[in-house]
Design a protein around this motif. Structure first.
Motif, mmCIF file in Angstrom:
data_model
loop_
_atom_site.group_PDB
_atom_site.id
_atom_site.type_symbol
_atom_site.label_atom_id
_atom_site.label_comp_id
_atom_site.label_asym_id
_atom_site.label_seq_id
_atom_site.Cartn_x
_atom_site.Cartn_y
_atom_site.Cartn_z
ATOM 1 N N MET A 1 -11.151 11.729 -14.394
ATOM 2 C CA MET A 1 -10.515 10.465 -15.154
ATOM 3 C C MET A 1 -9.520 10.027 -14.204
ATOM 4 S SD MET A 1 -8.822 9.937 -18.708
ATOM 5 C CE MET A 1 -7.931 8.452 -19.185
ATOM 6 N N MET A 2 -9.520 8.722 -13.956
ATOM 7 C CA MET A 2 -8.571 7.990 -13.204
ATOM 8 C C MET A 2 -7.404 7.659 -13.987
ATOM 9 S SD MET A 2 -7.673 7.001 -9.767
ATOM 10 C CE MET A 2 -6.960 5.974 -8.807
ATOM 11 N N PHE A 3 -5.901 8.061 -13.489
ATOM 12 C CA PHE A 3 -5.089 7.733 -14.486
ATOM 13 C C PHE A 3 -4.137 6.733 -13.576
ATOM 14 C CE2 PHE A 3 -5.771 12.131 -15.679
ATOM 15 C CZ PHE A 3 -5.553 12.002 -17.099
ATOM 16 N N LYS A 4 -3.870 5.473 -14.502
ATOM 17 C CA LYS A 4 -2.876 4.491 -14.089
ATOM 18 C C LYS A 4 -1.557 4.514 -14.746
ATOM 19 C CE LYS A 4 -6.447 1.604 -12.897
ATOM 20 N NZ LYS A 4 -7.335 0.219 -12.896
ATOM 21 N N VAL A 5 -0.653 3.882 -14.074
ATOM 22 C CA VAL A 5 0.870 3.779 -14.601
ATOM 23 C C VAL A 5 0.633 3.022 -15.962
ATOM 24 C CG1 VAL A 5 1.328 1.315 -13.524
ATOM 25 C CG2 VAL A 5 2.954 3.133 -14.054
ATOM 26 N N PRO A 6 1.654 3.398 -16.906
ATOM 27 C CA PRO A 6 1.172 2.713 -18.014
ATOM 28 C C PRO A 6 1.745 1.101 -18.142
ATOM 29 C CG PRO A 6 2.527 4.806 -18.437
ATOM 30 C CD PRO A 6 2.168 4.557 -17.049
ATOM 31 N N ARG A 7 0.957 0.362 -19.204
ATOM 32 C CA ARG A 7 1.360 -1.091 -18.858
ATOM 33 C C ARG A 7 2.641 -1.298 -19.183
ATOM 34 N NH1 ARG A 7 -1.772 -5.642 -19.313
ATOM 35 N NH2 ARG A 7 -0.776 -7.283 -20.439
ATOM 36 N N GLY A 8 3.254 -2.485 -18.269
ATOM 37 C CA GLY A 8 4.593 -2.768 -18.440
ATOM 38 C C GLY A 8 5.638 -1.944 -17.925
ATOM 39 N N THR A 9 5.082 -0.932 -16.846
ATOM 40 C CA THR A 9 6.012 -0.094 -16.056
ATOM 41 C C THR A 9 5.397 0.043 -14.650
ATOM 42 O OG1 THR A 9 4.542 1.904 -16.412
ATOM 43 C CG2 THR A 9 6.149 1.475 -18.155
ATOM 44 N N LYS A 10 6.219 0.266 -13.775
ATOM 45 C CA LYS A 10 5.741 0.353 -12.374
ATOM 46 C C LYS A 10 6.334 1.438 -11.463
ATOM 47 C CE LYS A 10 7.434 -2.094 -9.024
ATOM 48 N NZ LYS A 10 7.724 -3.266 -8.247
ATOM 49 N N ASP A 11 5.576 1.764 -10.570
ATOM 50 C CA ASP A 11 6.162 2.982 -9.575
ATOM 51 C C ASP A 11 7.006 2.366 -8.543
ATOM 52 O OD1 ASP A 11 4.669 5.088 -10.734
ATOM 53 O OD2 ASP A 11 2.808 4.210 -9.696
ATOM 54 N N LEU A 12 8.052 2.906 -8.248
ATOM 55 C CA LEU A 12 9.145 2.303 -7.146
ATOM 56 C C LEU A 12 8.577 3.370 -5.796
ATOM 57 C CD1 LEU A 12 12.265 1.677 -8.772
ATOM 58 C CD2 LEU A 12 10.677 0.181 -7.887
ATOM 59 N N LEU A 13 7.996 2.999 -5.145
ATOM 60 C CA LEU A 13 7.584 3.622 -3.793
ATOM 61 C C LEU A 13 8.827 3.649 -2.864
ATOM 62 C CD1 LEU A 13 3.967 2.448 -3.435
ATOM 63 C CD2 LEU A 13 4.934 4.274 -4.582
ATOM 64 N N PRO A 14 8.681 4.562 -1.683
ATOM 65 C CA PRO A 14 9.612 4.590 -0.671
ATOM 66 C C PRO A 14 10.078 3.354 -0.043
ATOM 67 C CG PRO A 14 8.264 6.575 -0.712
ATOM 68 C CD PRO A 14 7.620 5.603 -1.659
ATOM 69 N N ALA A 15 8.937 2.389 -0.015
ATOM 70 C CA ALA A 15 9.340 1.079 0.839
ATOM 71 C C ALA A 15 10.371 0.436 -0.204
ATOM 72 C CB ALA A 15 8.106 0.530 0.969
ATOM 73 N N GLU A 16 10.392 0.334 -1.160
ATOM 74 C CA GLU A 16 11.006 -0.108 -2.274
ATOM 75 C C GLU A 16 12.484 0.290 -2.476
ATOM 76 O OE1 GLU A 16 8.621 -2.449 -5.478
ATOM 77 O OE2 GLU A 16 7.679 -0.635 -5.082
#
Length: 422
Positions: A1-16
């Motif tokens: 199963m492929m998991f995704k970030v919950p709706r209305g949230t986001k990942d902050l990656l090192p570039a950001e």
């Protein structure tokens, strides 16, 4: 199963995250200059804290709170805003007993609201806010507004608009409340269900409605400023005088209504006027909340504060082309040519880091050319080369990547040499 970030949230990656760290550092430094100290409260609180303070007729309480029951049957809520928890902490920890008043606090952390995701608005978002509790001086209102403006201006933002209003004291608000009921009641059937429910409970919230904001009665609604008593008018004039003294430009908007029930007297918003920012222009909002401490069981302790979204702060910086990052500096990259050299590289890497030198090495067993490319890609200041000959001689080849020069340095002097070159 492929998991995704919950709706209305986001990942902050090192570039950001570099931009986030730069903004957070600027905020902390500005708070230091104004003598506001950090407070950290739990991510969840008793649900009643928010229903009592924020107001049970607000969108936050009615539609947006993440509320759950714990295993002990207690109703808890992920914090949707920061003021109520800070005032709760002020009361519970008896900060009102401090000889230094007002107590000046700031917070920065995640908040949670179940709302429709749009540009710069998420269901988990990061909020920075300040609270000055214990003084009813108009001068502290101006200071709080000044701090908010200073944060934005120190970041380089220029397209800003400060809007202020007075919500008056309880006597003024009650007089205005009756006028609003008389104004809206004959045509309330034309409004949304939320507005109809608010007519008797809290008609001021009607003015904050997003569904009916274009209704003709909105434009002709009685202005709160017309119902201010003498004391409230005098207070508002002193706030404006203090802002003038600080050289802060502002616009008085009689229709400005903050979305939380605990506000009274001074209310304000800071907006972006940048062309590329978007339709929702508000960056920051706040105001005075005399009576909130008493509402949650504490002593009389007038307060004022604001909250700003870090996400929208970054959007404004991007719109004005002012994005900034903390530099992720790599002082040295160790290139090891064989297994024995890698063992020595691990030892040297540890020594360099203990001496405060940002250093890294290859962990993928790549060839020398690929390792050199990795060092260049990561913008290493120096490359330290260790191979069979270097191990025999106890000295490494050290290349200055900017100048292209190279020298031989004993293993025991690597840290000392690199520190002298920085």
């Amino acid at each position: 199963m492929m998991f995704k970030v919950p709706r209305g949230t986001k990942d902050l990656l090192p570039a950001e995250t570099g931009s986030w760290q730069a903004v957070e550092s600027l905020i902390r430094e500005t708070c230091r200059l104004y003598r506001y100290e950090e407070i950290r409260t739990p991510v969840f609180e008793q649900t009643e804290l928010f229903t009592r303070s924020v107001g049970d007729t607000t969108d936050i309480v009615q539609k947006e709170m993440y509320t759950f029951e714990d295993r002990g049957g207690r109703s808890l809520t992920l914090r949707p805003e920061g003021t109520a928890p800070v005032v709760r902490a002020f009361v519970e920890n008896k900060l009102f007993g401090s000889p230094d008043q007002p107590v000046k606090l700031y917070y920065m952390g995640p908040m949670f609201r179940y709302e429709r995701q749009q540009a710069g608005r998420y269901r988990q978002f990061v909020q920075f806010g300040v609270e000055a509790i214990g003084s009813d001086s108009p001068a502290i209102d101006a200071e709080v507004i000044s701090l908010a403006m200073d944060v934005y201006q120190r970041a380089g933002l220029k397209d800003l608009r400060l809007v202020i209003n007075s919500l008056g004291d309880m006597e003024s608000r009650n007089a205005h409340r009756e006028a609003l009921i008389r104004h809206f009641e004959p045509s309330i059937g034309e409004f949304c269900s939320d507005c109809r429910n608010r007519l008797e409970k809290n008609p001021l919230r009607i003015l904050d409605c997003k569904v009916d904001r274009d209704h003709p009665l909105m434009k002709t609604a009685p202005a709160l400023t017309d119902y201010l008593n003498g004391e409230s008018e005098a207070y508002f004039e002193e706030v404006k005088t203090a802002l003038d003294a600080l050289g802060i430009e502002y616009v008085v908007d009689p229709n400005l209504v903050r979305g939380l029930d605990y506000y009274n007297h001074t209310a304000f918003e800071i907006m972006s006027t940048s062309d590329g920012f978007g339709a929702i222009t508000t960056l920051c909002g706040g105001g005075r909340y005399n009576g909130l401490s008493e509402e949650i069981g504490g002593p009389e302790a007038p307060g004022i504060g604001f909250a700003m979204s870090i996400e929208r702060f970054l959007m404004a910086l991007e719109a004005e082309g002012k994005m900034t990052e903390t530099e992720s500096r790599l002082d040295a990259f160790i290139v090891a040519l064989d297994e024995e050299s890698r063992k020595e590289a691990v030892k040297i890497l540890g020594n360099l880091r203990r001496e405060g030198i940002a250093a890294d090495m290859d962990y993928m067993n790549r060839k020398m050319k690929a390792q050199m490319k990795a060092a260049d890609r990561q913008k290493a200041g120096y490359v330290i080369v260790i191979g069979e000959d270097e191990l025999k001689n106890g000295a490494a080849g050290v290349k200055n990547m900017a100048e292209g020069t190279q020298e031989t340095v004993e293993f025991t002097r690597l840290a000392e040499t690199l520190k002298s070159r920085s």
